[in-house]
Motif scaffolding. Sequence first.
Motif, PDB file in Angstrom:
ATOM      1  N   MET A   1       0.892  -1.196  -0.369  1.00 58.52           N
ATOM      2  CA  MET A   1       0.209   0.013   0.090  1.00 58.52           C
ATOM      3  C   MET A   1       1.077   0.970  -0.391  1.00 58.52           C
ATOM      4  SD  MET A   1      -2.615  -0.954   2.549  1.00 58.52           S
ATOM      5  CE  MET A   1      -3.824   0.513   2.895  1.00 58.52           C
ATOM      6  N   GLY A   2       0.093   2.473  -0.510  1.00 62.85           N
ATOM      7  CA  GLY A   2       1.380   3.621  -1.216  1.00 62.85           C
ATOM      8  C   GLY A   2       1.170   4.172   0.871  1.00 62.85           C
ATOM      9  N   ARG A   3       2.488   4.823   0.467  1.00 70.76           N
ATOM     10  CA  ARG A   3       2.774   6.007   1.886  1.00 70.76           C
ATOM     11  C   ARG A   3       3.746   6.761   1.379  1.00 70.76           C
ATOM     12  NH1 ARG A   3       2.873   1.732   7.733  1.00 70.76           N
ATOM     13  NH2 ARG A   3       1.428   0.925   6.737  1.00 70.76           N
ATOM     14  N   SER A   4       3.329   7.625   0.118  1.00 69.69           N
ATOM     15  CA  SER A   4       4.751   8.471  -0.108  1.00 69.69           C
ATOM     16  C   SER A   4       4.218   9.645   0.608  1.00 69.69           C
ATOM     17  CB  SER A   4       4.379   8.220  -1.915  1.00 69.69           C
ATOM     18  OG  SER A   4       2.875   8.378  -2.472  1.00 69.69           O
ATOM     19  N   CYS A   5       3.231   9.975   1.119  1.00 69.24           N
ATOM     20  CA  CYS A   5       2.865  11.990   0.998  1.00 69.24           C
ATOM     21  C   CYS A   5       3.270  11.982   2.742  1.00 69.24           C
ATOM     22  CB  CYS A   5       1.562  12.146   1.198  1.00 69.24           C
ATOM     23  SG  CYS A   5       0.378  12.054   2.177  1.00 69.24           S
ATOM     24  N   ARG A   6       3.723  13.169   2.943  1.00 70.79           N
ATOM     25  CA  ARG A   6       4.459  13.655   4.529  1.00 70.79           C
ATOM     26  C   ARG A   6       3.660  12.812   5.319  1.00 70.79           C
ATOM     27  NH1 ARG A   6       8.095  18.851   4.896  1.00 70.79           N
ATOM     28  NH2 ARG A   6       8.994  17.617   3.795  1.00 70.79           N
ATOM     29  N   GLN A   7       2.098  13.285   5.102  1.00 63.93           N
ATOM     30  CA  GLN A   7       1.431  12.880   6.335  1.00 63.93           C
ATOM     31  C   GLN A   7       0.872  11.444   6.419  1.00 63.93           C
ATOM     32  OE1 GLN A   7       0.328  14.765   3.941  1.00 63.93           O
ATOM     33  NE2 GLN A   7      -1.338  16.504   4.077  1.00 63.93           N
ATOM     34  N   CYS A   8       1.872  10.069   5.602  1.00 63.42           N
ATOM     35  CA  CYS A   8       1.402   8.993   5.708  1.00 63.42           C
ATOM     36  C   CYS A   8       2.308   8.657   6.375  1.00 63.42           C
ATOM     37  CB  CYS A   8       1.274   8.581   4.407  1.00 63.42           C
ATOM     38  SG  CYS A   8      -0.013   8.294   3.884  1.00 63.42           S
ATOM     39  N   LEU A  22      -1.661   4.005   8.071  1.00 62.72           N
ATOM     40  CA  LEU A  22      -1.934   2.131   7.652  1.00 62.72           C
ATOM     41  C   LEU A  22      -1.873   2.287   6.286  1.00 62.72           C
ATOM     42  CD1 LEU A  22      -5.263   1.408   9.800  1.00 62.72           C
ATOM     43  CD2 LEU A  22      -2.620   0.390  10.061  1.00 62.72           C
ATOM     44  N   GLY A  23      -2.108   3.546   5.731  1.00 61.26           N
ATOM     45  CA  GLY A  23      -1.420   3.338   4.228  1.00 61.26           C
ATOM     46  C   GLY A  23      -2.668   4.142   3.434  1.00 61.26           C
ATOM     47  N   HIS A  24      -2.751   4.279   1.765  1.00 59.91           N
ATOM     48  CA  HIS A  24      -2.749   4.921   1.363  1.00 59.91           C
ATOM     49  C   HIS A  24      -4.177   3.726   0.720  1.00 59.91           C
ATOM     50  CE1 HIS A  24      -1.130   9.231  -0.181  1.00 59.91           C
ATOM     51  NE2 HIS A  24      -1.963   9.113   1.121  1.00 59.91           N
ATOM     52  N   VAL A  25      -5.670   4.233   0.684  1.00 61.06           N
ATOM     53  CA  VAL A  25      -6.474   3.480  -0.066  1.00 61.06           C
ATOM     54  C   VAL A  25      -7.425   3.995  -0.612  1.00 61.06           C
ATOM     55  CG1 VAL A  25      -8.314   2.040  -0.053  1.00 61.06           C
ATOM     56  CG2 VAL A  25      -6.555   1.544   1.943  1.00 61.06           C
ATOM     57  N   PHE A  98      -8.695   4.047  18.015  1.00 60.60           N
ATOM     58  CA  PHE A  98      -9.695   4.159  16.540  1.00 60.60           C
ATOM     59  C   PHE A  98      -9.288   3.539  15.142  1.00 60.60           C
ATOM     60  CE2 PHE A  98      -8.343   8.226  18.536  1.00 60.60           C
ATOM     61  CZ  PHE A  98      -8.658   8.950  17.251  1.00 60.60           C
ATOM     62  N   THR A  99      -9.606   3.275  14.814  1.00 54.85           N
ATOM     63  CA  THR A  99      -9.358   3.697  13.321  1.00 54.85           C
ATOM     64  C   THR A  99     -10.123   5.238  12.987  1.00 54.85           C
ATOM     65  OG1 THR A  99      -9.035   2.004  13.010  1.00 54.85           O
ATOM     66  CG2 THR A  99      -8.756   3.202  10.580  1.00 54.85           C
ATOM     67  N   ALA A 100      -8.517   6.138  12.138  1.00 53.52           N
ATOM     68  CA  ALA A 100      -9.333   7.562  11.795  1.00 53.52           C
ATOM     69  C   ALA A 100      -9.528   7.209  10.127  1.00 53.52           C
ATOM     70  CB  ALA A 100      -8.836   8.505  12.050  1.00 53.52           C
ATOM     71  N   VAL A 101     -10.754   7.698   9.133  1.00 50.74           N
ATOM     72  CA  VAL A 101     -10.275   7.570   7.793  1.00 50.74           C
ATOM     73  C   VAL A 101     -10.603   9.014   7.520  1.00 50.74           C
ATOM     74  CG1 VAL A 101     -11.206   6.418   5.499  1.00 50.74           C
ATOM     75  CG2 VAL A 101     -11.657   4.655   7.973  1.00 50.74           C
ATOM     76  N   HIS A 102      -9.556   9.626   6.563  1.00 51.02           N
ATOM     77  CA  HIS A 102      -9.921  11.243   5.786  1.00 51.02           C
ATOM     78  C   HIS A 102      -9.484  10.516   4.695  1.00 51.02           C
ATOM     79  CE1 HIS A 102      -6.766  13.288   8.334  1.00 51.02           C
ATOM     80  NE2 HIS A 102      -7.433  11.784   8.993  1.00 51.02           N
ATOM     81  N   SER A 133      -6.126  -5.505  10.740  1.00 56.61           N
ATOM     82  CA  SER A 133      -5.094  -6.186  11.015  1.00 56.61           C
ATOM     83  C   SER A 133      -4.608  -6.707   9.863  1.00 56.61           C
ATOM     84  CB  SER A 133      -5.690  -7.673  11.311  1.00 56.61           C
ATOM     85  OG  SER A 133      -6.301  -7.656  12.544  1.00 56.61           O
ATOM     86  N   ALA A 134      -4.930  -6.880   8.707  1.00 57.86           N
ATOM     87  CA  ALA A 134      -4.755  -6.695   6.362  1.00 57.86           C
ATOM     88  C   ALA A 134      -3.614  -5.386   6.634  1.00 57.86           C
ATOM     89  CB  ALA A 134      -5.844  -6.988   5.981  1.00 57.86           C
ATOM     90  N   CYS A 135      -3.971  -4.598   7.217  1.00 52.27           N
ATOM     91  CA  CYS A 135      -3.303  -3.258   6.650  1.00 52.27           C
ATOM     92  C   CYS A 135      -1.738  -3.185   7.603  1.00 52.27           C
ATOM     93  CB  CYS A 135      -3.516  -2.119   6.827  1.00 52.27           C
ATOM     94  SG  CYS A 135      -5.453  -1.267   5.943  1.00 52.27           S
ATOM     95  N   ARG A 136      -1.846  -4.182   8.726  1.00 51.63           N
ATOM     96  CA  ARG A 136      -0.423  -3.687   9.842  1.00 51.63           C
ATOM     97  C   ARG A 136       0.164  -4.958   9.295  1.00 51.63           C
ATOM     98  NH1 ARG A 136      -3.521  -4.240  15.950  1.00 51.63           N
ATOM     99  NH2 ARG A 136      -3.766  -2.124  16.301  1.00 51.63           N
TER     100      ARG A 136
END
Length: 277
Positions: A1-8, A22-25, A98-102, A133-136
């Motif tokens: 999964m992509g994590r290219s930006c600084r926030q990620c 956890l990544g970009h989706v 919690f999981t936060a989804v932007h 769990s899958a993202c981890r």
Amino acid sequence: MGRSCRQCVARYAGSPGTGGCLGHVDGMRLFDARCGVRGVTYGPPAHETAHRLVLPRSGAYLVRINGREVFVDSATAILTRPGDELRVAHPLGCGDTFTAVHLDDGDGDRWPRAACHFRIDDTTDLHHRILVSACRRGTDALTAGEWLGTLLQRLNPDTGGYGPRRPATAVAHRRLVADTRELLADGRHTAGLTALAAQVNASPHHLSRIFRAVTGQTLTEYRNRMRVRAVLADLQDGEDCLRTLAARYGFADQSHLTRVVRRHLGRPPSTVRSLLR
């Protein structure tokens, strides 16, 4: 999964919370977070800067979104939009996870503007935890995107269908239910109806009737649902001993825990444990 930006690659910078990405989706960002806001009473207001969906996994707290109070536990997701005024209180202490989804603007606007909280059923809760769990583990973006898409589709706004003729009565009844949920979130897993009713200054019959009318489920159903989710949170955090979990959350024994988990999730704890690792 992509994590290219600084926030990620940075730590979660939302309000409130700290944690990791956890990544970009599909244009959205997922964060695995723990709340860091302290204070038994409401703190100063903050203003939202993004479309943010918060899916709790453990703990409980109160939040006011544009003045509207919501009791948040693992049965309730909340949605905030840019410009929303937020105030948070932790009568039970902080540290909830919690999981936060932007969300991107299109996904953030898929629900009516008035929608700010959602009920999370058993299947959706397990689906959410499996996604984390899958993202981890580092799943691929396609798989994560399908899981997240299904999760978003399953969320329906809590419209508060319960509504007595007098608004003041509806407010009082929702407060009674929130106070009861707070007691159960505080570990009163084995408390009986009479004891819970005494704590919230209501008769057992009145509490039982109002709780079911407001939430659509009995107190027993809700308590068991919260116990199952507490078990899931501990399994996901690495706890292996089902006997320990049975004692921790007020089950008679491991067999009782297994029966209740199977009733809510359709599979035994051992199978669920393998899905969450």
